[in-house]
Design a protein around this motif. Structure first.
Motif, PDB file in Angstrom:
ATOM      1  N   MET A   1       1.030  -1.163   0.136  1.00  0.00           N
ATOM      2  CA  MET A   1       0.200  -0.158   0.080  1.00  0.00           C
ATOM      3  C   MET A   1       1.018   1.181  -0.236  1.00  0.00           C
ATOM      4  SD  MET A   1      -2.351   1.039   2.517  1.00  0.00           S
ATOM      5  CE  MET A   1      -3.663   2.903   2.382  1.00  0.00           C
ATOM      6  N   THR A   2       0.122   1.981  -1.383  1.00  0.00           N
ATOM      7  CA  THR A   2       1.284   2.953  -0.725  1.00  0.00           C
ATOM      8  C   THR A   2       1.128   4.356   0.509  1.00  0.00           C
ATOM      9  OG1 THR A   2       0.664   3.338  -3.558  1.00  0.00           O
ATOM     10  CG2 THR A   2       1.886   5.436  -2.353  1.00  0.00           C
ATOM     11  N   ASP A   3       1.938   4.822   0.954  1.00  0.00           N
ATOM     12  CA  ASP A   3       1.859   6.126   2.363  1.00  0.00           C
ATOM     13  C   ASP A   3       1.573   7.155   1.352  1.00  0.00           C
ATOM     14  OD1 ASP A   3       2.861   3.592   4.147  1.00  0.00           O
ATOM     15  OD2 ASP A   3       4.873   4.627   3.897  1.00  0.00           O
ATOM     16  N   ARG A   4       0.713   8.190   2.218  1.00  0.00           N
ATOM     17  CA  ARG A   4       0.552   8.546   1.913  1.00  0.00           C
ATOM     18  C   ARG A   4       0.803  10.152   2.557  1.00  0.00           C
ATOM     19  NH1 ARG A   4      -5.998  10.147  -0.457  1.00  0.00           N
ATOM     20  NH2 ARG A   4      -4.715   8.567  -1.714  1.00  0.00           N
ATOM     21  N   ASP A   5       2.113  10.518   2.359  1.00  0.00           N
ATOM     22  CA  ASP A   5       2.708  11.768   2.913  1.00  0.00           C
ATOM     23  C   ASP A   5       1.824  13.680   3.075  1.00  0.00           C
ATOM     24  OD1 ASP A   5       4.267   9.916   3.866  1.00  0.00           O
ATOM     25  OD2 ASP A   5       6.132  10.423   2.756  1.00  0.00           O
ATOM     26  N   VAL A   6       1.982  14.322   3.666  1.00  0.00           N
ATOM     27  CA  VAL A   6       2.087  15.627   3.349  1.00  0.00           C
ATOM     28  C   VAL A   6       3.100  16.786   2.822  1.00  0.00           C
ATOM     29  CG1 VAL A   6       2.047  16.185   5.772  1.00  0.00           C
ATOM     30  CG2 VAL A   6       0.400  17.506   4.204  1.00  0.00           C
ATOM     31  N   LEU A 209      14.881   0.838  -0.447  1.00  0.00           N
ATOM     32  CA  LEU A 209      14.687   1.882  -0.952  1.00  0.00           C
ATOM     33  C   LEU A 209      13.238   2.485  -1.058  1.00  0.00           C
ATOM     34  CD1 LEU A 209      17.587   1.427  -2.095  1.00  0.00           C
ATOM     35  CD2 LEU A 209      16.739   3.439  -3.388  1.00  0.00           C
ATOM     36  N   ARG A 210      13.319   3.852  -0.613  1.00  0.00           N
ATOM     37  CA  ARG A 210      11.823   4.524  -0.428  1.00  0.00           C
ATOM     38  C   ARG A 210      11.717   5.635  -1.374  1.00  0.00           C
ATOM     39  NH1 ARG A 210       8.099   8.324   2.256  1.00  0.00           N
ATOM     40  NH2 ARG A 210       6.455   7.683   3.087  1.00  0.00           N
ATOM     41  N   ASP A 305       3.783   1.883 -10.726  1.00  0.00           N
ATOM     42  CA  ASP A 305       4.637   0.867  -9.987  1.00  0.00           C
ATOM     43  C   ASP A 305       5.460   1.832  -9.911  1.00  0.00           C
ATOM     44  OD1 ASP A 305       5.193  -1.703  -8.916  1.00  0.00           O
ATOM     45  OD2 ASP A 305       6.080  -2.309 -10.945  1.00  0.00           O
ATOM     46  N   GLY A 306       6.450   1.072  -8.565  1.00  0.00           N
ATOM     47  CA  GLY A 306       7.317   1.382  -7.794  1.00  0.00           C
ATOM     48  C   GLY A 306       7.418   2.594  -7.397  1.00  0.00           C
ATOM     49  N   VAL A 307       6.056   3.615  -6.085  1.00  0.00           N
ATOM     50  CA  VAL A 307       6.094   4.878  -5.634  1.00  0.00           C
ATOM     51  C   VAL A 307       5.416   4.091  -4.553  1.00  0.00           C
ATOM     52  CG1 VAL A 307       5.252   6.611  -5.058  1.00  0.00           C
ATOM     53  CG2 VAL A 307       5.989   6.016  -7.055  1.00  0.00           C
ATOM     54  N   ASP A 308       6.114   3.856  -3.301  1.00  0.00           N
ATOM     55  CA  ASP A 308       5.957   3.245  -2.205  1.00  0.00           C
ATOM     56  C   ASP A 308       5.488   5.229  -1.243  1.00  0.00           C
ATOM     57  OD1 ASP A 308       7.777   0.985  -2.602  1.00  0.00           O
ATOM     58  OD2 ASP A 308       9.511   2.542  -2.563  1.00  0.00           O
ATOM     59  N   ALA A 309       5.495   5.929  -1.318  1.00  0.00           N
ATOM     60  CA  ALA A 309       5.041   7.483  -1.272  1.00  0.00           C
ATOM     61  C   ALA A 309       4.766   8.187  -1.972  1.00  0.00           C
ATOM     62  CB  ALA A 309       5.664   7.086   0.724  1.00  0.00           C
ATOM     63  N   ILE A 310       3.260   9.327  -0.982  1.00  0.00           N
ATOM     64  CA  ILE A 310       3.202  10.409  -2.313  1.00  0.00           C
ATOM     65  C   ILE A 310       3.067  11.081  -1.372  1.00  0.00           C
ATOM     66  CG2 ILE A 310       1.392  11.412  -3.377  1.00  0.00           C
ATOM     67  CD1 ILE A 310       2.174   9.286  -5.645  1.00  0.00           C
ATOM     68  N   TYR A 311       3.703  12.312  -1.277  1.00  0.00           N
ATOM     69  CA  TYR A 311       3.612  12.957  -0.432  1.00  0.00           C
ATOM     70  C   TYR A 311       2.865  14.508  -1.326  1.00  0.00           C
ATOM     71  CZ  TYR A 311       8.603  15.626  -1.460  1.00  0.00           C
ATOM     72  OH  TYR A 311       9.259  16.407  -2.474  1.00  0.00           O
ATOM     73  N   VAL A 312       1.823  14.779  -0.685  1.00  0.00           N
ATOM     74  CA  VAL A 312       0.338  16.017  -1.122  1.00  0.00           C
ATOM     75  C   VAL A 312       1.356  17.302  -0.404  1.00  0.00           C
ATOM     76  CG1 VAL A 312      -1.331  17.369  -0.370  1.00  0.00           C
ATOM     77  CG2 VAL A 312      -1.516  14.277  -0.404  1.00  0.00           C
ATOM     78  N   SER A 313       1.943  17.768  -1.832  1.00  0.00           N
ATOM     79  CA  SER A 313       1.914  19.470  -1.745  1.00  0.00           C
ATOM     80  C   SER A 313       1.213  20.335  -2.058  1.00  0.00           C
ATOM     81  CB  SER A 313       3.097  19.416  -2.738  1.00  0.00           C
ATOM     82  OG  SER A 313       3.278  19.181  -3.823  1.00  0.00           O
ATOM     83  N   PHE A 314       1.051  21.548  -2.047  1.00  0.00           N
ATOM     84  CA  PHE A 314       0.257  22.137  -2.181  1.00  0.00           C
ATOM     85  C   PHE A 314       0.399  23.874  -3.217  1.00  0.00           C
ATOM     86  CE2 PHE A 314      -0.201  20.426   2.205  1.00  0.00           C
ATOM     87  CZ  PHE A 314      -1.178  19.700   2.150  1.00  0.00           C
ATOM     88  N   PRO A 315       0.327  23.866  -3.625  1.00  0.00           N
ATOM     89  CA  PRO A 315       0.025  25.018  -4.740  1.00  0.00           C
ATOM     90  C   PRO A 315       0.760  26.267  -4.380  1.00  0.00           C
ATOM     91  CG  PRO A 315      -1.860  25.005  -4.787  1.00  0.00           C
ATOM     92  CD  PRO A 315      -1.717  23.948  -4.211  1.00  0.00           C
ATOM     93  N   ARG A 316       1.468  27.254  -4.131  1.00  0.00           N
ATOM     94  CA  ARG A 316       2.851  28.405  -3.521  1.00  0.00           C
ATOM     95  C   ARG A 316       1.706  29.809  -3.498  1.00  0.00           C
ATOM     96  NH1 ARG A 316       3.957  32.378  -7.592  1.00  0.00           N
ATOM     97  NH2 ARG A 316       5.985  32.816  -5.945  1.00  0.00           N
ATOM     98  N   GLY A 317      -0.014  29.809  -3.880  1.00  0.00           N
ATOM     99  CA  GLY A 317      -0.950  30.164  -4.215  1.00  0.00           C
ATOM    100  C   GLY A 317      -1.964  30.106  -2.746  1.00  0.00           C
ATOM    101  N   ALA A 318      -1.709  28.950  -2.628  1.00  0.00           N
ATOM    102  CA  ALA A 318      -3.274  28.351  -1.566  1.00  0.00           C
ATOM    103  C   ALA A 318      -2.756  29.790  -0.121  1.00  0.00           C
ATOM    104  CB  ALA A 318      -2.149  27.101  -1.378  1.00  0.00           C
ATOM    105  N   GLU A 319      -4.509  30.009   0.213  1.00  0.00           N
ATOM    106  CA  GLU A 319      -3.843  30.087   1.817  1.00  0.00           C
ATOM    107  C   GLU A 319      -4.375  29.491   2.289  1.00  0.00           C
ATOM    108  OE1 GLU A 319      -3.579  33.899   2.194  1.00  0.00           O
ATOM    109  OE2 GLU A 319      -4.024  33.976  -0.162  1.00  0.00           O
ATOM    110  N   PRO A 320      -3.784  29.480   3.804  1.00  0.00           N
ATOM    111  CA  PRO A 320      -3.597  28.897   4.681  1.00  0.00           C
ATOM    112  C   PRO A 320      -4.904  27.815   4.744  1.00  0.00           C
ATOM    113  CG  PRO A 320      -2.643  30.881   5.370  1.00  0.00           C
ATOM    114  CD  PRO A 320      -2.869  30.998   4.110  1.00  0.00           C
ATOM    115  N   ASP A 321      -6.208  28.240   5.234  1.00  0.00           N
ATOM    116  CA  ASP A 321      -7.662  28.058   4.652  1.00  0.00           C
ATOM    117  C   ASP A 321      -7.502  27.047   3.739  1.00  0.00           C
ATOM    118  OD1 ASP A 321      -8.209  30.170   3.027  1.00  0.00           O
ATOM    119  OD2 ASP A 321      -9.458  29.918   4.186  1.00  0.00           O
ATOM    120  N   GLU A 322      -7.439  27.780   3.158  1.00  0.00           N
ATOM    121  CA  GLU A 322      -7.087  26.508   1.711  1.00  0.00           C
ATOM    122  C   GLU A 322      -6.225  25.418   1.892  1.00  0.00           C
ATOM    123  OE1 GLU A 322      -8.431  29.315  -1.767  1.00  0.00           O
ATOM    124  OE2 GLU A 322      -6.437  29.048  -1.194  1.00  0.00           O
ATOM    125  N   ILE A 323      -5.102  25.715   2.490  1.00  0.00           N
ATOM    126  CA  ILE A 323      -4.207  24.422   2.297  1.00  0.00           C
ATOM    127  C   ILE A 323      -4.491  23.626   3.978  1.00  0.00           C
ATOM    128  CG2 ILE A 323      -1.984  23.896   3.874  1.00  0.00           C
ATOM    129  CD1 ILE A 323      -0.681  26.350   2.518  1.00  0.00           C
TER     130      ILE A 323
END
Length: 332
Positions: A1-6, A209-210, A305-323
């Motif tokens: 199962m692929t991990d989900r990071d932030v 490897l991760r 296939d081959g990806v162990d984790a996804i990290y959810v990143s946020f667009p640079r223009g997003a406001e804190p409440d949108e993040i």
């Protein structure tokens, strides 16, 4: 199962306290790990130390500290300290960055980034082991350095970022993980082959490897606003952050598009550059829209296939409440 990071935007938040609150929220939402980048805002070490104090379970890591602004010995000391502060939850992620950052912002000669990264891995690994470091390299020669404190247990893993074939091969040969940034869903496949080649050259086990893939995400009830923020973010990195993201996209089969976006951005035609991303690239590199739409798109990245984790990143223009809204919508 692929991990989900932030992936938390260290420099962009109004206050350090709000940034750390996002790490606390990520832990409460069940994310596997919170990655803290370091660019031109707050330093990553202070933010991580505070986050380690305020959290209990979530993994923590740097993504990506550059190997020019800190010596490899200091990177090792920092990793040992943050591993202690987090009770064993830390991963050290670093990479060479690029000439725009290294030369213009840090005043360092970019030189041979692959060799410097390899030496940084080897030295930092010796430091966190607690052994006396004896090293004679092209960039660094050390003799007699040793931690005065007990070495961390376990030793923190060391990940590297890399875009080109040789950089990714280096990660497979020497590092404990690879951070893949600014890749399309189809384009990462060739680099994963480079990683496997590095694993073979290093006589290593691929399972050790991760592979962590960064995906720009925005999930809002206002789906159009979310899609626009992600398109603008991708255009900025391809067009405004030197040439290495442009060239990385070109290697993935988008040569004409990559140069068109970059050149338009450099001419000040930002709307046109964003239009090109919106029409041809956004859904290959990001997950954006309403919460249901964005989650469905993210699952396509997790299926690679081959990806162990996804990290959810946020667009640079997003406001804190949108993040925060996106973090909730994309939680595991």
């Amino acid at each position: 199962m692929t991990d989900r990071d932030v992936f938390l935007p260290v420099g962009a938040q109004p206050t350090l306290d709000q940034l750390v609150d996002q790490a606390v929220a990520a832990e409460e939402l069940g994310y596997d790990r919170a990655w803290f980048p370091e660019s031109w805002g707050r330093d990553v070490v202070t933010a991580l130390a505070i986050a380690a104090e305020r959290t209990d379970r979530i993994g923590l890591g740097t993504s990506i500290a550059n190997v020019y602004s800190r010596s490899p010995a200091l990177l090792g000391q920092t990793a040992a300290t943050l591993q202690e502060a987090s009770d064993g939850r830390f991963r050290l992620g670093f990479g060479p960055s690029g000439p725009l950052v290294v030369e213009n912002w840090h005043g360092m000669d970019f030189g041979n980034p692959l060799r410097r990264t390899r030496e940084a891995i080897e030295i930092a690994r010796q430091v966190v082991s607690g052994e006396t470091v004896s090293y004679d390299g092209e960039y660094f020669s050390l003799d007699g350095f040793r931690l005065r404190c007990d070495p961390p247990e376990p030793a923190p893993p060391i990940d590297t970022a890399g875009l080109g074939p040789k950089a990714v091969e280096l990660a497979g040969r020497f590092a404990d993980g690879w951070h893949a940034v600014n890749y399309t869903r189809d384009g990462i496949a060739e680099r994963l082959e480079d990683l496997r080649r590095g694993v073979e050259l290093g006589d290593r086990d691929r399972d050790d490897l991760r592979v962590t893939l960064s995906v720009s995400c925005c999930a809002l009830e206002d789906g159009e606003r979310a899609r626009e923020l992600v398109a603008q973010h991708i255009a900025f990195y391809i067009g405004g952050m030197g040439t290495f993201y442009r060239d990385n996209l070109a290697r993935q089969g988008y040569d004409e598009l990559a140069h068109d976006i970059h050149d338009a951005w450099q001419r000040g035609e930002r709307d046109y550059a964003t239009d090109r991303v919106r029409a041809e690239l956004r859904d290959q590199m990001g997950a954006a829209g309403t919460p249901d739409e964005a989650r469905t798109q993210l699952e396509r990245f997790e299926a690679i296939d081959g990806v162990d984790a996804i990290y959810v990143s946020f667009p640079r223009g997003a406001e804190p409440d949108e993040i925060h809204e996106t973090m909730i919508a994309m939680a595991p």
